[in-house]
Design a protein around this motif. Structure first.
Motif, PDB file in Angstrom:
ATOM      1  N   GLY A  97       0.720  -1.223   0.142  1.00 24.24           N
ATOM      2  CA  GLY A  97      -0.050   0.046  -0.003  1.00 24.24           C
ATOM      3  C   GLY A  97       0.923   1.229   0.163  1.00 24.24           C
ATOM      4  O   GLY A  97       2.186   1.290   0.164  1.00 24.24           O
ATOM      5  N   LYS A  98       0.105   2.377   0.021  1.00 29.68           N
ATOM      6  CA  LYS A  98       0.818   3.611  -0.155  1.00 29.68           C
ATOM      7  C   LYS A  98       1.831   4.055   1.150  1.00 29.68           C
ATOM      8  O   LYS A  98       3.038   4.446   0.939  1.00 29.68           O
ATOM      9  CB  LYS A  98      -0.233   4.951  -0.440  1.00 29.68           C
ATOM     10  N   ARG A 103       7.099   4.027   3.603  1.00 34.59           N
ATOM     11  CA  ARG A 103       8.055   3.640   4.712  1.00 34.59           C
ATOM     12  C   ARG A 103       9.357   2.889   4.057  1.00 34.59           C
ATOM     13  O   ARG A 103      10.619   2.895   4.563  1.00 34.59           O
ATOM     14  CB  ARG A 103       7.455   2.418   5.733  1.00 34.59           C
ATOM     15  N   ALA A 104       9.203   2.016   2.961  1.00 32.69           N
ATOM     16  CA  ALA A 104      10.213   1.539   2.277  1.00 32.69           C
ATOM     17  C   ALA A 104      11.128   2.478   1.783  1.00 32.69           C
ATOM     18  O   ALA A 104      12.555   2.455   1.746  1.00 32.69           O
ATOM     19  CB  ALA A 104       9.835   0.549   1.335  1.00 32.69           C
ATOM     20  N   ALA A 108      15.057   2.881   2.661  1.00 32.71           N
ATOM     21  CA  ALA A 108      16.004   3.066   1.741  1.00 32.71           C
ATOM     22  C   ALA A 108      16.933   4.170   1.838  1.00 32.71           C
ATOM     23  O   ALA A 108      18.150   4.025   1.821  1.00 32.71           O
ATOM     24  CB  ALA A 108      15.501   2.797   0.554  1.00 32.71           C
ATOM     25  N   ALA A 109      16.345   5.473   1.873  1.00 31.44           N
ATOM     26  CA  ALA A 109      17.169   6.635   1.996  1.00 31.44           C
ATOM     27  C   ALA A 109      18.157   6.719   3.224  1.00 31.44           C
ATOM     28  O   ALA A 109      19.230   7.114   3.146  1.00 31.44           O
ATOM     29  CB  ALA A 109      15.953   7.727   1.895  1.00 31.44           C
ATOM     30  N   LYS A 110      17.530   6.048   4.209  1.00 33.22           N
ATOM     31  CA  LYS A 110      18.412   6.240   5.424  1.00 33.22           C
ATOM     32  C   LYS A 110      19.316   5.153   5.443  1.00 33.22           C
ATOM     33  O   LYS A 110      20.634   5.684   5.624  1.00 33.22           O
ATOM     34  CB  LYS A 110      17.335   5.845   6.761  1.00 33.22           C
ATOM     35  N   ALA A 111      19.178   4.130   4.549  1.00 34.72           N
ATOM     36  CA  ALA A 111      20.217   3.280   4.452  1.00 34.72           C
ATOM     37  C   ALA A 111      21.374   3.628   3.475  1.00 34.72           C
ATOM     38  O   ALA A 111      22.579   3.389   3.856  1.00 34.72           O
ATOM     39  CB  ALA A 111      19.658   1.807   3.959  1.00 34.72           C
TER      40      ALA A 111
END
Length: 120
Positions: A97-98, A103-104, A108-111
């Motif tokens: 969902g949106k 959250r994904a 990914a940006a944080k990683a």
């Protein structure tokens, strides 16, 4: 008469139990039916033999008479090997969902930031 092989719900609140029945498609779901063809108890484990019971001889008779199974009953018949497996296309079913996509992306940006800091 338009015949259906479908589920008729029984059981108490939050304890469903279904009968597989041959019924006129114009009758209510739990209303009058012509013949009981089996049962389905979704509360039992998926590998239990008692979960789905079908009288295959009578089901085959009704299929020969032109009765159409509903989607859920068709899946039971596919699992039993009576009916060929049909391909079902629902491309959106597996997509998150949106909120989950957001959250994904944030994760990914944080990683990515963490790997840049360790590389420096």
């Amino acid at each position: 008469m338009a015949m259906k092989i479908r589920l008729a719900r029984g059981g108490s609140k939050k304890r469903p139990f279904y009968r597989v029945v041959a019924a006129d498609s114009r009758k209510p779901r739990d209303g009058r039916f012509i013949e009981k063809l089996g049962s389905y108890n979704p509360l039992l484990a998926k590998d239990s033999e008692e979960r789905v019971k079908l009288d295959m001889e009578r089901i085959q008779y009704w299929l020969d008479q032109g009765a159409q199974p509903t989607d859920r009953v068709a899946r039971f018949l596919e699992a039993a090997g009576v009916k060929p497996k049909t391909e079902r296309a629902n491309p959106k079913k597996g997509t998150p969902g949106k909120a989950a996509q957001e959250r994904a992306e944030a994760k990914a940006a944080k990683a990515a930031e963490a790997t840049e800091e360790t590389a420096e």
